[in-house]
Write a protein that holds these residues in place. Structure first.
Motif, PDB file in Angstrom:
ATOM      1  N   LEU A  10       0.056  -2.962   6.381  1.00 31.94           N
ATOM      2  CA  LEU A  10      -0.247  -3.283   4.981  1.00 31.94           C
ATOM      3  C   LEU A  10       1.028  -3.311   4.147  1.00 31.94           C
ATOM      4  O   LEU A  10       1.218  -4.212   3.330  1.00 31.94           O
ATOM      5  N   TRP A  11       1.909  -2.345   4.335  1.00 29.91           N
ATOM      6  CA  TRP A  11       3.173  -2.323   3.600  1.00 29.91           C
ATOM      7  C   TRP A  11       3.998  -3.574   3.897  1.00 29.91           C
ATOM      8  O   TRP A  11       4.615  -4.137   3.000  1.00 29.91           O
ATOM      9  N   GLU A  12       4.026  -3.987   5.157  1.00 34.87           N
ATOM     10  CA  GLU A  12       4.790  -5.184   5.535  1.00 34.87           C
ATOM     11  C   GLU A  12       4.247  -6.435   4.861  1.00 34.87           C
ATOM     12  O   GLU A  12       4.979  -7.406   4.673  1.00 34.87           O
ATOM     13  N   LYS A  13       2.960  -6.435   4.506  1.00 32.69           N
ATOM     14  CA  LYS A  13       2.343  -7.575   3.813  1.00 32.69           C
ATOM     15  C   LYS A  13       2.470  -7.454   2.296  1.00 32.69           C
ATOM     16  O   LYS A  13       1.969  -8.283   1.555  1.00 32.69           O
ATOM     17  N   GLY A  14       3.120  -6.385   1.841  1.00 29.15           N
ATOM     18  CA  GLY A  14       3.320  -6.208   0.401  1.00 29.15           C
ATOM     19  C   GLY A  14       2.199  -5.468  -0.299  1.00 29.15           C
ATOM     20  O   GLY A  14       2.107  -5.489  -1.520  1.00 29.15           O
ATOM     21  N   ILE A  15       1.354  -4.795   0.471  1.00 24.86           N
ATOM     22  CA  ILE A  15       0.243  -4.039  -0.108  1.00 24.86           C
ATOM     23  C   ILE A  15       0.634  -2.563  -0.183  1.00 24.86           C
ATOM     24  O   ILE A  15       0.995  -1.959   0.826  1.00 24.86           O
ATOM     25  N   GLU A  16       0.549  -1.998  -1.380  1.00 22.18           N
ATOM     26  CA  GLU A  16       0.892  -0.588  -1.578  1.00 22.18           C
ATOM     27  C   GLU A  16      -0.269   0.297  -1.134  1.00 22.18           C
ATOM     28  O   GLU A  16      -1.420   0.063  -1.493  1.00 22.18           O
ATOM     29  N   VAL A  17       0.049   1.316  -0.350  1.00 22.50           N
ATOM     30  CA  VAL A  17      -0.962   2.239   0.168  1.00 22.50           C
ATOM     31  C   VAL A  17      -0.542   3.661  -0.171  1.00 22.50           C
ATOM     32  O   VAL A  17       0.600   4.047   0.056  1.00 22.50           O
TER      33      VAL A  17
END
Length: 138
Positions: free
Chosen positions: A39-46
């Motif tokens: 998710l982080w690699e896709k630009g989604i903050e978790v």
């Protein structure tokens, strides 16, 4: 029966990468660290919430289903600059990955392999369950 499997060689160029792969995070086999990294690699903050034992995903819009409506809505919203997350329970297949045989295709493309029924069992519901939903199977 007069039926035979098409054994002719396909003359399509093998795909180096699936067309939508760079935007997909497959959650089926991912454990928590792999999922969060993807998710982080896709630009989604978790963010982790250990007290509730959950992860919070930060985005502007969540769309459930990637069919006709969901796919178009996601494209329009993302092109306007919003961070869009599309949840899809079905798998992602390219045309070259389909078997062209009815049995396997039903299992790949439809809810419960095409055997979804109403609660009372009187109506068979043929519902697409793949990336693209009904638009991918119709």
């Amino acid at each position: 029966m007069g039926y035979s499997v098409d054994t002719r060689e396909r003359f399509t160029k093998p795909e180096e990468e699936r067309p939508l792969q760079k935007g997909i995070v497959d959650c089926m086999l991912a454990n928590d660290p792999i999922l969060i990294k993807s998710l982080w690699e896709k630009g989604i903050e978790v963010k982790e919430d250990p007290d509730a034992n959950i992860y919070k995903i930060k985005c502007d819009v969540v769309i459930v289903g990637s069919g006709c409506g969901g796919g178009v809505a996601a494209a329009v919203l993302a092109s306007s600059g919003l961070k869009v997350l599309v949840l899809e329970k079905g798998n992602y297949f390219t045309s070259g990955e389909y078997s062209s045989l009815e049995g396997p295709s039903l299992e790949q493309l439809y809810v419960k392999g095409g055997m979804q029924t109403s609660r009372d069992g009187k109506i068979l519901i043929l519902a697409g369950s793949t990336l693209g939903g009904g638009s991918a199977v119709n």
